[in-house]
Write a protein that holds these residues in place. Structure first.
Motif, PDB file in Angstrom:
ATOM      1  N   CYS A 469      -2.411  -6.031   2.689  1.00  0.00           N
ATOM      2  CA  CYS A 469      -1.757  -6.561   1.486  1.00  0.00           C
ATOM      3  C   CYS A 469      -0.316  -6.928   1.786  1.00  0.00           C
ATOM      4  CB  CYS A 469      -1.755  -5.521   0.378  1.00  0.00           C
ATOM      5  SG  CYS A 469      -3.383  -4.975  -0.051  1.00  0.00           S
ATOM      6  N   TRP A 470       0.020  -8.155   1.445  1.00  0.00           N
ATOM      7  CA  TRP A 470       1.418  -8.577   1.528  1.00  0.00           C
ATOM      8  C   TRP A 470       2.104  -8.080   0.268  1.00  0.00           C
ATOM      9  CZ3 TRP A 470      -2.693 -11.154   3.558  1.00  0.00           C
ATOM     10  CH2 TRP A 470      -2.576 -11.585   4.867  1.00  0.00           C
ATOM     11  N   MET A 471       3.406  -7.869   0.355  1.00  0.00           N
ATOM     12  CA  MET A 471       4.079  -7.250  -0.794  1.00  0.00           C
ATOM     13  C   MET A 471       5.285  -8.058  -1.248  1.00  0.00           C
ATOM     14  SD  MET A 471       3.971  -3.390   0.685  1.00  0.00           S
ATOM     15  CE  MET A 471       4.232  -3.882   2.367  1.00  0.00           C
ATOM     16  N   THR A 473       8.544  -7.827  -4.364  1.00  0.00           N
ATOM     17  CA  THR A 473       9.171  -6.976  -5.376  1.00  0.00           C
ATOM     18  C   THR A 473      10.503  -7.566  -5.820  1.00  0.00           C
ATOM     19  OG1 THR A 473       9.919  -4.738  -5.848  1.00  0.00           O
ATOM     20  CG2 THR A 473      10.430  -5.569  -3.671  1.00  0.00           C
ATOM     21  N   GLU A 474      10.932  -7.135  -7.000  1.00  0.00           N
ATOM     22  CA  GLU A 474      12.273  -7.508  -7.463  1.00  0.00           C
ATOM     23  C   GLU A 474      13.253  -6.401  -7.050  1.00  0.00           C
ATOM     24  OE1 GLU A 474      13.140 -10.245  -9.484  1.00  0.00           O
ATOM     25  OE2 GLU A 474      11.107 -11.008  -9.135  1.00  0.00           O
ATOM     26  N   ASP A 475      12.679  -5.273  -6.645  1.00  0.00           N
ATOM     27  CA  ASP A 475      13.509  -4.102  -6.381  1.00  0.00           C
ATOM     28  C   ASP A 475      13.339  -3.654  -4.924  1.00  0.00           C
ATOM     29  OD1 ASP A 475      14.725  -1.661  -6.263  1.00  0.00           O
ATOM     30  OD2 ASP A 475      13.819  -0.875  -8.110  1.00  0.00           O
ATOM     31  N   ASP A 476      14.242  -4.141  -4.071  1.00  0.00           N
ATOM     32  CA  ASP A 476      14.124  -3.875  -2.640  1.00  0.00           C
ATOM     33  C   ASP A 476      14.105  -2.386  -2.284  1.00  0.00           C
ATOM     34  OD1 ASP A 476      13.904  -6.492  -2.127  1.00  0.00           O
ATOM     35  OD2 ASP A 476      15.915  -6.764  -1.254  1.00  0.00           O
ATOM     36  N   SER A 477      14.821  -1.588  -3.090  1.00  0.00           N
ATOM     37  CA  SER A 477      14.899  -0.164  -2.733  1.00  0.00           C
ATOM     38  C   SER A 477      13.519   0.496  -2.858  1.00  0.00           C
ATOM     39  CB  SER A 477      15.922   0.552  -3.601  1.00  0.00           C
ATOM     40  OG  SER A 477      15.466   0.530  -4.934  1.00  0.00           O
ATOM     41  N   LYS A 478      12.728   0.039  -3.822  1.00  0.00           N
ATOM     42  CA  LYS A 478      11.379   0.596  -3.992  1.00  0.00           C
ATOM     43  C   LYS A 478      10.505   0.230  -2.797  1.00  0.00           C
ATOM     44  CE  LYS A 478      11.657   2.415  -8.099  1.00  0.00           C
ATOM     45  NZ  LYS A 478      11.915   3.846  -8.156  1.00  0.00           N
ATOM     46  N   LEU A 479      10.652  -0.999  -2.355  1.00  0.00           N
ATOM     47  CA  LEU A 479       9.846  -1.441  -1.214  1.00  0.00           C
ATOM     48  C   LEU A 479      10.247  -0.662   0.042  1.00  0.00           C
ATOM     49  CD1 LEU A 479       7.641  -3.329  -0.257  1.00  0.00           C
ATOM     50  CD2 LEU A 479       9.321  -5.135   0.041  1.00  0.00           C
ATOM     51  N   GLU A 480      11.550  -0.474   0.208  1.00  0.00           N
ATOM     52  CA  GLU A 480      12.024   0.313   1.357  1.00  0.00           C
ATOM     53  C   GLU A 480      11.433   1.713   1.314  1.00  0.00           C
ATOM     54  OE1 GLU A 480      16.339   0.331   1.550  1.00  0.00           O
ATOM     55  OE2 GLU A 480      16.275  -1.869   1.537  1.00  0.00           O
ATOM     56  N   ASP A 481      11.441   2.284   0.120  1.00  0.00           N
ATOM     57  CA  ASP A 481      10.913   3.630  -0.057  1.00  0.00           C
ATOM     58  C   ASP A 481       9.418   3.672   0.293  1.00  0.00           C
ATOM     59  OD1 ASP A 481      11.076   6.327  -1.041  1.00  0.00           O
ATOM     60  OD2 ASP A 481       9.823   5.621  -2.711  1.00  0.00           O
ATOM     61  N   PHE A 482       8.699   2.682  -0.209  1.00  0.00           N
ATOM     62  CA  PHE A 482       7.259   2.616   0.050  1.00  0.00           C
ATOM     63  C   PHE A 482       6.985   2.509   1.563  1.00  0.00           C
ATOM     64  CE2 PHE A 482       3.262   0.224   0.508  1.00  0.00           C
ATOM     65  CZ  PHE A 482       2.418   1.053  -0.221  1.00  0.00           C
ATOM     66  N   ILE A 483       7.744   1.628   2.207  1.00  0.00           N
ATOM     67  CA  ILE A 483       7.538   1.402   3.640  1.00  0.00           C
ATOM     68  C   ILE A 483       7.826   2.681   4.433  1.00  0.00           C
ATOM     69  CG2 ILE A 483       8.528   0.160   5.636  1.00  0.00           C
ATOM     70  CD1 ILE A 483       8.649  -2.306   3.760  1.00  0.00           C
ATOM     71  N   LEU A 507      -7.157   3.850  -2.622  1.00  0.00           N
ATOM     72  CA  LEU A 507      -5.771   4.071  -2.175  1.00  0.00           C
ATOM     73  C   LEU A 507      -4.869   2.889  -2.512  1.00  0.00           C
ATOM     74  CD1 LEU A 507      -6.451   5.946   1.171  1.00  0.00           C
ATOM     75  CD2 LEU A 507      -5.430   6.868  -0.925  1.00  0.00           C
ATOM     76  N   LEU A 508      -5.466   1.690  -2.538  1.00  0.00           N
ATOM     77  CA  LEU A 508      -4.681   0.516  -2.939  1.00  0.00           C
ATOM     78  C   LEU A 508      -4.310   0.637  -4.427  1.00  0.00           C
ATOM     79  CD1 LEU A 508      -3.450  -2.261  -2.536  1.00  0.00           C
ATOM     80  CD2 LEU A 508      -5.730  -3.274  -2.762  1.00  0.00           C
ATOM     81  N   GLN A 509      -5.287   1.049  -5.209  1.00  0.00           N
ATOM     82  CA  GLN A 509      -5.016   1.223  -6.651  1.00  0.00           C
ATOM     83  C   GLN A 509      -3.957   2.292  -6.887  1.00  0.00           C
ATOM     84  OE1 GLN A 509      -8.792   2.046  -8.449  1.00  0.00           O
ATOM     85  NE2 GLN A 509      -9.416  -0.096  -8.321  1.00  0.00           N
ATOM     86  N   SER A 510      -4.030   3.411  -6.122  1.00  0.00           N
ATOM     87  CA  SER A 510      -3.014   4.443  -6.345  1.00  0.00           C
ATOM     88  C   SER A 510      -1.642   3.927  -5.935  1.00  0.00           C
ATOM     89  CB  SER A 510      -3.288   5.754  -5.613  1.00  0.00           C
ATOM     90  OG  SER A 510      -4.466   5.773  -4.973  1.00  0.00           O
ATOM     91  N   ALA A 511      -1.578   3.134  -4.847  1.00  0.00           N
ATOM     92  CA  ALA A 511      -0.278   2.581  -4.450  1.00  0.00           C
ATOM     93  C   ALA A 511       0.264   1.703  -5.573  1.00  0.00           C
ATOM     94  CB  ALA A 511      -0.422   1.797  -3.152  1.00  0.00           C
ATOM     95  N   ILE A 518       6.167  -2.971  -7.193  1.00  0.00           N
ATOM     96  CA  ILE A 518       5.727  -3.772  -6.044  1.00  0.00           C
ATOM     97  C   ILE A 518       4.421  -4.488  -6.400  1.00  0.00           C
ATOM     98  CG2 ILE A 518       5.032  -3.710  -3.598  1.00  0.00           C
ATOM     99  CD1 ILE A 518       6.591  -1.108  -3.307  1.00  0.00           C
ATOM    100  N   THR A 519       4.349  -5.776  -6.063  1.00  0.00           N
ATOM    101  CA  THR A 519       3.088  -6.486  -6.248  1.00  0.00           C
ATOM    102  C   THR A 519       2.405  -6.596  -4.893  1.00  0.00           C
ATOM    103  OG1 THR A 519       4.285  -7.786  -7.869  1.00  0.00           O
ATOM    104  CG2 THR A 519       2.059  -8.514  -7.345  1.00  0.00           C
ATOM    105  N   PHE A 520       1.122  -6.227  -4.867  1.00  0.00           N
ATOM    106  CA  PHE A 520       0.353  -6.277  -3.618  1.00  0.00           C
ATOM    107  C   PHE A 520      -0.548  -7.508  -3.653  1.00  0.00           C
ATOM    108  CE2 PHE A 520       1.587  -1.940  -4.376  1.00  0.00           C
ATOM    109  CZ  PHE A 520       1.934  -1.466  -3.119  1.00  0.00           C
ATOM    110  N   HIS A 521      -0.464  -8.326  -2.587  1.00  0.00           N
ATOM    111  CA  HIS A 521      -1.227  -9.579  -2.563  1.00  0.00           C
ATOM    112  C   HIS A 521      -2.244  -9.542  -1.425  1.00  0.00           C
ATOM    113  CE1 HIS A 521       2.092 -11.482  -4.898  1.00  0.00           C
ATOM    114  NE2 HIS A 521       2.825 -10.653  -4.181  1.00  0.00           N
ATOM    115  N   THR A 522      -3.465 -10.000  -1.720  1.00  0.00           N
ATOM    116  CA  THR A 522      -4.447 -10.037  -0.625  1.00  0.00           C
ATOM    117  C   THR A 522      -4.492 -11.407   0.051  1.00  0.00           C
ATOM    118  OG1 THR A 522      -6.156 -10.412  -2.239  1.00  0.00           O
ATOM    119  CG2 THR A 522      -5.943  -8.163  -1.397  1.00  0.00           C
ATOM    120  N   THR A 523      -3.650 -12.340  -0.388  1.00  0.00           N
ATOM    121  CA  THR A 523      -3.440 -13.541   0.430  1.00  0.00           C
ATOM    122  C   THR A 523      -1.941 -13.649   0.637  1.00  0.00           C
ATOM    123  OG1 THR A 523      -2.914 -15.279  -1.152  1.00  0.00           O
ATOM    124  CG2 THR A 523      -5.233 -14.686  -0.930  1.00  0.00           C
ATOM    125  N   SER A 524      -1.552 -14.336   1.708  1.00  0.00           N
ATOM    126  CA  SER A 524      -0.129 -14.438   1.998  1.00  0.00           C
ATOM    127  C   SER A 524       0.520 -15.526   1.154  1.00  0.00           C
ATOM    128  CB  SER A 524       0.082 -14.735   3.479  1.00  0.00           C
ATOM    129  OG  SER A 524      -0.402 -16.014   3.779  1.00  0.00           O
TER     130      SER A 524
END
Ligand code: G4P
Length: 534
Positions: A469-471, A473-483, A507-511, A518-524
């Motif tokens: 899943c490509w990701m 977000t509007e909130d970079d800190s959340k993405l950093e945290d997730f990564i 696990l994708l749903q829980s994420a 964060i929005t998870f995309h299954t295409t780029s």
């Protein structure tokens, strides 16, 4: 001829279907009607026989055939038709998805007995991403199949597209007598003994005409009258604008094998199918009539000779005029390139061309400069959008078996993934290479080609990932945290975008639930991905 006239006479499309519905047969018949080939059997099926999964020679043959039939162009009634071939085998689905980014419309073949099948659904989803206009051809009407109304209902409900029949079948299988052309108000009668391209056309402008009973018998005539009344009552008039915006699919019935219904399809196709339209780049909308040349690569094919690493890049022209031996800008690598042997594909022949126009697809010999999605321009700094990667379905880790050949392996896997054979994700620590595909066959292809073309020896170890899943977000800190938290499931794709390798749907749903930002995309393919992702 002016650029505008060249554009208006071009129709670039793909034929898509679930394997075995009749795509190859229909392609061949279109070429026959178009006068591009003289005999049936000239177009080889690009299917890999089921037994071939362990037979590599068969795959090699397949690759050879698919180069020859990647693009089939021919002239018909003052129209230049470009058919882009899409592999039927499901393991090559990603190739098909990408080819669909280079077409202006599609013809979807559906088997009248099997109705809408798995692969049809997936292909339709891809068409929907770009609102690609679709014409449906319901095939094999000479065989027993489902009721025509049921088929149309199934298409509408499972493919979420409105339909409008433009022809209507009289009987099916053993009772099949032909179709009534609702567009031109005539009967086209079917004769199984006729193998030549010819038609028995009877003009019936009014269905109450007793001529109808004479032609097809009283019972069938009454049934046809009833059916047509129902069709006219249930379905709206055919609206060409709705077709062009991908909301409405006109439907034809026929039998490709028996040349039946193919000419109606072709004649209507050239009448209604769109000519090349504007396309989005990251900076502006490019109109085909823009005088400056531009185009993008949607497919790369390795040459068959393992001693030469030459490849053919397939370029779809989007604007202006392409000319041989002129320097063009390769935007991604910021380099000027010229091509002395650009190839066009007329039916089955390849030949060097001097010029080509929007809608055309040309083959460029490449020694490793191109990746799928690359843009060529006359100097403008812009890149075409909408050439997505789709999440693979099978993931395996590539293990190097010969440390002396590490460099060869690195280069080989890089080039093979540039060609789009598979997707490569790099995981840290240790630069682990996770290869993702939609089918098992590609792993064999990669292993074989790494060995034979690059002299590298590798093995694959299965990984239990469910989706990449490509990701955004509007909130970079959340993405950093997730990564940081999910480090062991994070990798980078070929363009250095982070991807989340989810182990299961759960696990994708829980994420998604834990990180609503964060929005998870299954295409780029997502807007402003670069700006929003890290
Ligand atoms: P595909 O590319 O979509 O996978 O399908 P393809 O055209 O190869 O057709 C699949 C099978 O269906 C072929 O038979 C083909 O002859 C048959 N077929 C196609 N159109 C029609 C039709 O209108 N009526 C009938 N009855 N059959 C049709 P096969 O036995 O698998 O292959 P082959 O030995 O005939 O080549």
């Amino acid at each position: 001829m002016s650029l505008e006239q060249e554009i208006n006479k071009r129709r670039t499309f793909g034929i898509i279907s679930h394997p075995d519905a009749g795509k190859t047969t229909l392609t061949e018949k279109l070429l026959l009607f178009g006068g591009a080939i003289q005999t049936a059997g000239a177009v080889k099926s690009n299917k890999i026989k089921k037994s071939a999964t362990s037979d590599f020679m068969e795959i090699e043959k397949q690759r050879g055939i698919s180069v020859a039939t990647s693009v089939m162009a021919f002239n018909y009634k003052n129209t230049k038709i470009n058919i882009l071939d899409t592999p039927g085998h499901k393991d090559f689905a990603e190739d098909t998805y990408r080819t669909l980014t280079a077409v202006d419309s599609v013809i979807m073949v559906i088997d009248c007995a099997n109705g809408v099948e798995d692969q049809t659904k997936k292909l339709m989803e891809v068409c929907r991403m770009r609102n690609t206009p679709v014409i449906v051809f319901i095939n094999k009407m000479d065989r027993e199949g489902q009721d025509a109304f049921d088929l149309l209902d199934e298409i509408e409900s499972t493919l979420s597209i409105k339909v409008r029949p433009l022809s209507w079948p009289i009987g099916i299988g053993s009772t099949f007598q032909g179709v009534y052309n609702m567009f031109e108000h005539h009967l086209n009668l079917f004769d199984i003994n006729k193998t030549r391209i010819e038609r028995d056309i009877v003009s019936i402008s009014d269905l109450s005409d007793p001529k109808l009973d004479e032609q097809i018998g009283e019972k069938a005539a009454d049934k046809l009258r009833e059916d047509i009344e129902l069709v006219e009552g249930v379905y709206d008039e055919f609206d060409i604008e709705k077709y062009k915006s991908g909301e409405l699919a006109p439907v034809f019935f026929g039998s490709a094998l028996n040349n039946f219904g193919v000419q109606e399809l072709l004649d209507t196709f050239i009448e209604i199918a769109p000519f090349p339209k504007s396309r989005e780049t990251n900076t502006k909308l490019v109109h085909p009539t823009d005088p400056k040349f531009s185009g993008f690569v949607f497919k790369i094919h390795a040459n068959l000779d393992p001693n030469h690493r030459d490849r053919i890049a397939f370029l779809r022209i989007c604007s202006g005029k392409f000319e041989r031996n002129k320097f063009y800008q390769h935007v991604r690598i910021d380099k000027k390139l010229k091509f002395s042997n650009p190839t066009s594909f007329m039916a089955q022949d390849k030949s060097v061309i001097d010029e080509a126009f929007p809608g055309d697809v040309i083959g460029l010999y490449d020694t490793g400069n191109f990746k799928i999605g690359d843009t060529l321009t006359e100097g403008e700094d812009m890149e075409f959008q909408g050439i997505p990667s789709f999440s693979p379905e099978i993931f395996k880790e590539l293990i190097n078996k010969d440390p002396m050949k590490t460099k060869q392996l690195e280069k080989g896997i890089q080039q093979l993934t540039d060609e789009g054979v598979a997707q490569l994700f790099i995981q840290q620590p240790g630069n682990r290479k996770i290869v993702g595909t939609v089918g098992e066959l590609q792993f064999e292809v990669i292993q074989y080609r790494l060995q034979h073309e690059y002299g590298a020896s590798a093995e694959f170890q299965p990984k239990s990932f469910y989706k990449a899943c490509w990701m955004t977000t509007e909130d970079d800190s959340k993405l950093e945290d997730f990564i940081r938290r999910k480090a062991q499931y994070i990798a980078k794709d070929k363009d250095d975008n982070y991807v989340f390798l989810a182990q299961s749907a759960f696990l994708l749903q829980s994420a998604e639930a834990d990180y609503p930002e964060i929005t998870f995309h299954t295409t780029s393919e997502f807007k402003r991905a670069k700006e929003n992702s890290l």
